[in-house]
Scaffold this active site. Structure first.
Site, PDB file in Angstrom:
ATOM      1  N   CYS A   1       0.809  -1.233   0.000  1.00 38.48           N
ATOM      2  CA  CYS A   1       0.000   0.000   0.000  1.00 38.48           C
ATOM      3  C   CYS A   1       0.835   1.273   0.000  1.00 38.48           C
ATOM      4  CB  CYS A   1      -0.986  -0.014   1.161  1.00 38.48           C
ATOM      5  SG  CYS A   1      -2.214  -1.310   0.956  1.00 38.48           S
TER       6      CYS A   1
ATOM      7  N   HIS B   1      -3.052   7.328   1.834  1.00 36.24           N
ATOM      8  CA  HIS B   1      -3.526   6.020   1.387  1.00 36.24           C
ATOM      9  C   HIS B   1      -4.966   5.884   1.903  1.00 36.24           C
ATOM     10  CE1 HIS B   1      -4.030   1.889   0.716  1.00 36.24           C
ATOM     11  NE2 HIS B   1      -3.805   1.497   1.949  1.00 36.24           N
TER      12      HIS B   1
ATOM     13  N   ASN C   1     -10.344   0.807  -0.622  1.00 34.08           N
ATOM     14  CA  ASN C   1      -8.884   0.827  -0.555  1.00 34.08           C
ATOM     15  C   ASN C   1      -8.328   0.173  -1.818  1.00 34.08           C
ATOM     16  OD1 ASN C   1      -6.205   0.171  -0.047  1.00 34.08           O
ATOM     17  ND2 ASN C   1      -6.538  -0.437   2.079  1.00 34.08           N
TER      18      ASN C   1
HETATM   19  C1  COA Z   1     -10.379  -3.992  11.120  1.00 31.63           C
HETATM   20  C2  COA Z   1     -10.781  -2.911  12.143  1.00 31.63           C
HETATM   21  C3  COA Z   1     -11.915  -2.080  11.607  1.00 31.63           C
HETATM   22  C4  COA Z   1     -11.153  -3.612  13.429  1.00 31.63           C
HETATM   23  O1  COA Z   1     -11.741  -2.729  14.354  1.00 31.63           O
HETATM   24  P1  COA Z   1     -12.131  -3.266  15.817  1.00 31.63           P
HETATM   25  O2  COA Z   1     -13.062  -2.296  16.408  1.00 31.63           O
HETATM   26  O3  COA Z   1     -10.898  -3.621  16.545  1.00 31.63           O
HETATM   27  O4  COA Z   1     -12.942  -4.524  15.452  1.00 31.63           O
HETATM   28  P2  COA Z   1     -12.642  -6.046  15.795  1.00 31.63           P
HETATM   29  O5  COA Z   1     -11.584  -6.618  14.894  1.00 31.63           O
HETATM   30  O6  COA Z   1     -12.466  -6.192  17.281  1.00 31.63           O
HETATM   31  O7  COA Z   1     -14.004  -6.628  15.359  1.00 31.63           O
HETATM   32  C5  COA Z   1     -15.199  -6.218  15.990  1.00 31.63           C
HETATM   33  C6  COA Z   1     -16.258  -7.208  15.624  1.00 31.63           C
HETATM   34  O8  COA Z   1     -16.588  -7.001  14.247  1.00 31.63           O
HETATM   35  C7  COA Z   1     -16.520  -8.250  13.546  1.00 31.63           C
HETATM   36  N1  COA Z   1     -16.186  -8.017  12.153  1.00 31.63           N
HETATM   37  C8  COA Z   1     -14.983  -8.081  11.527  1.00 31.63           C
HETATM   38  N2  COA Z   1     -15.131  -7.822  10.238  1.00 31.63           N
HETATM   39  C9  COA Z   1     -16.429  -7.567  10.027  1.00 31.63           C
HETATM   40  C10 COA Z   1     -17.186  -7.228   8.900  1.00 31.63           C
HETATM   41  N3  COA Z   1     -16.636  -7.086   7.695  1.00 31.63           N
HETATM   42  N4  COA Z   1     -18.508  -7.023   9.057  1.00 31.63           N
HETATM   43  C11 COA Z   1     -19.109  -7.172  10.239  1.00 31.63           C
HETATM   44  N5  COA Z   1     -18.435  -7.511  11.356  1.00 31.63           N
HETATM   45  C12 COA Z   1     -17.114  -7.693  11.250  1.00 31.63           C
HETATM   46  C13 COA Z   1     -15.471  -9.026  14.298  1.00 31.63           C
HETATM   47  O9  COA Z   1     -15.633 -10.409  14.061  1.00 31.63           O
HETATM   48  C14 COA Z   1     -15.775  -8.662  15.726  1.00 31.63           C
HETATM   49  O10 COA Z   1     -16.872  -9.406  16.184  1.00 31.63           O
HETATM   50  P3  COA Z   1     -16.881  -9.991  17.686  1.00 31.63           P
HETATM   51  O11 COA Z   1     -16.832  -8.783  18.581  1.00 31.63           O
HETATM   52  O12 COA Z   1     -18.172 -10.737  17.723  1.00 31.63           O
HETATM   53  O13 COA Z   1     -15.664 -10.838  17.788  1.00 31.63           O
HETATM   54  C15 COA Z   1      -9.612  -2.060  12.365  1.00 31.63           C
HETATM   55  O14 COA Z   1      -8.631  -2.822  12.998  1.00 31.63           O
HETATM   56  C16 COA Z   1      -9.056  -1.501  11.079  1.00 31.63           C
HETATM   57  O15 COA Z   1      -9.714  -0.820  10.315  1.00 31.63           O
HETATM   58  N6  COA Z   1      -7.766  -1.720  10.849  1.00 31.63           N
HETATM   59  C17 COA Z   1      -7.062  -1.155   9.710  1.00 31.63           C
HETATM   60  C18 COA Z   1      -7.204  -1.990   8.511  1.00 31.63           C
HETATM   61  C19 COA Z   1      -6.628  -1.267   7.325  1.00 31.63           C
HETATM   62  O16 COA Z   1      -6.671  -0.070   7.223  1.00 31.63           O
HETATM   63  N7  COA Z   1      -6.049  -2.011   6.413  1.00 31.63           N
HETATM   64  C20 COA Z   1      -5.431  -1.463   5.238  1.00 31.63           C
HETATM   65  C21 COA Z   1      -4.056  -1.912   5.185  1.00 31.63           C
HETATM   66  S1  COA Z   1      -3.078  -0.926   4.150  1.00 31.63           S
END
Ligand code: COA
Length: 325
Positions: free
Chosen positions: A113, A252, A282
């Site tokens: 990325c 990004h 993204n």
């Molecule tokens: C992924 C991200 C949103 C997670 O946020 P978070 O608040 O920590 O969420 P969690 O991973 O704890 O997940 C919360 C819940 O949502 C669920 N969940 C994950 N993906 C999901 C989706 N697509 N739709 C619905 N629910 C989802 C999880 O299973 C979890 O459920 P649970 O509480 O029953 O276990 C966050 O970490 C993020 O955006 N990270 C950056 C990713 C990114 O930018 N990537 C690009 C790389 S260049």
């Protein structure tokens, strides 16, 4: 003499998938979860017979047209991609042939990325060579073919697309500098585990999920919320500017919730971050050049503006380019 952006272009495939379409495809998610957590609404997805070089060539063609440069006058074509047509040869060379840049060199840059930020820095140095007049820097990605469509923690984030900039020498404005870093101890945070030389793709592994994109979203969040600020602070310092001097951050397009936190940490207003992720999601290494193109064409970027790109992702890698528009 500096490197300047003479033309920009972009291309996204016509098929659009909304958050609700993802739900209709059987992915266990909701429009509300995706909007709240990421800000994304739509993403463009390529048809099966399209590959990354097709997207790259269309964006490159648009940038050449914008700059008024003929394909045969391009001296170097640099392609940032982490979703190549094939492991080898380079997707840059395949793109060069499709574009008709018959007198250019061509090579790929894979820094996932942050690939475009790296490629742009290389291009901005190369174009200052007395033998180079036109350097075409493209970011192109086709993640829909490397995603696991049964993994909701990755497949909802990405879209396909390409963006391009045509660099020439300039004595007005231009590239002020770059800051590029990596930390390979975090390489497994974002990876495709199988299909390379570490783990060949065996018959047994096909269908295991190991051949698809993996991401530890929480680890990315923790890393990116620190490195976003570091990259912009360091690139401005190197060029003799202050963070407050930045008129636009072109990040990004990973996640608007995260970008908001990053802008707050930097002490910059959120409105200074140029965002289009609600339309394209993204696009990995293509997201920054697509945003540069749209910001240039919708009138957001004004002559003299100080613009900082910021990329972060697989590697782990991160970085920024500082540009006087
Ligand atoms: C992924 C991200 C949103 C997670 O946020 P978070 O608040 O920590 O969420 P969690 O991973 O704890 O997940 C919360 C819940 O949502 C669920 N969940 C994950 N993906 C999901 C989706 N697509 N739709 C619905 N629910 C989802 C999880 O299973 C979890 O459920 P649970 O509480 O029953 O276990 C966050 O970490 C993020 O955006 N990270 C950056 C990713 C990114 O930018 N990537 C690009 C790389 S260049």
């Amino acid at each position: 003499m500096r490197a300047g952006i003479k033309g920009t272009g972009m291309y996204v495939p016509p098929k659009v998938i909304s958050n609700d379409d993802l739900v209709a495809m059987g992915i266990e998610t909701t429009d509300e979860w995706i909007r709240t957590k990421t800000g994304m609404q739509l993403r463009h997805i390529a048809e099966d017979d399209v590959c990354t070089s097709d997207l790259a060539a269309k964006a490159g063609e648009a940038a050449l047209k914008d700059a008024g440069v003929k394909p045969e006058d391009v001296d170097m074509l640099i392609l940032a991609t982490s979703s190549p047509d094939v492991i080898l040869s380079s997707t840059a060379a395949i793109t060069q042939a499709k574009l008709g840049c018959s007198n250019s060199g061509a090579f790929d840059v894979n820094s996932v990325c942050s690939g475009f930020v790296y490629a742009f820095d290389i291009g901005s140095r190369m174009v200052l060579d007395p033998h180079m007049d036109n350097v075409l820097v493209i970011g192109a990605e086709l993640y829909s073919k490397i995603l696991n469509w049964e993994d909701r923690t990755t497949c909802i984030y990405f879209g396909d697309g390409a963006g391009a900039t045509l660099l020439q020498k300039t004595d007005e404005g231009g590239v002020l500098g770059s800051y590029l870093k990596a930390d390979g101890t975090g390489a497994s945070v974002i990876e495709i585990p199988a299909g390379g030389t570490r783990q060949r793709l065996t018959k047994e592994l096909i269908g295991s999920g190991q051949e698809y994109f993996h991401m530890d979203g929480r680890a990315v969040w923790n890393f990116a919320t620190v490195k976003y600020g570091e990259a912009i602070t360091e690139v401005t310092k190197r060029a003799g500017f202050k963070v407050d001097d930045v008129d636009w951050v072109i990040p990004h397009q990973s996640n608007s919730t995260m970008i908001k936190v990053c802008m707050e940490n930097l002490g910059l207003p959120y409105e200074k971050a140029y965002l289009n992720l609600e339309k394209y999601a993204n696009c990995a290494g293509a997201s920054i050049p697509i945003a540069i193109h749209e910001a240039a064409k919708d009138g957001s970027l004004k002559k003299g503006d100080i613009v900082a790109t910021v990329g972060y992702g697989g590697g782990l890698s991160w970085g920024s380019n500082l540009i006087e528009w």
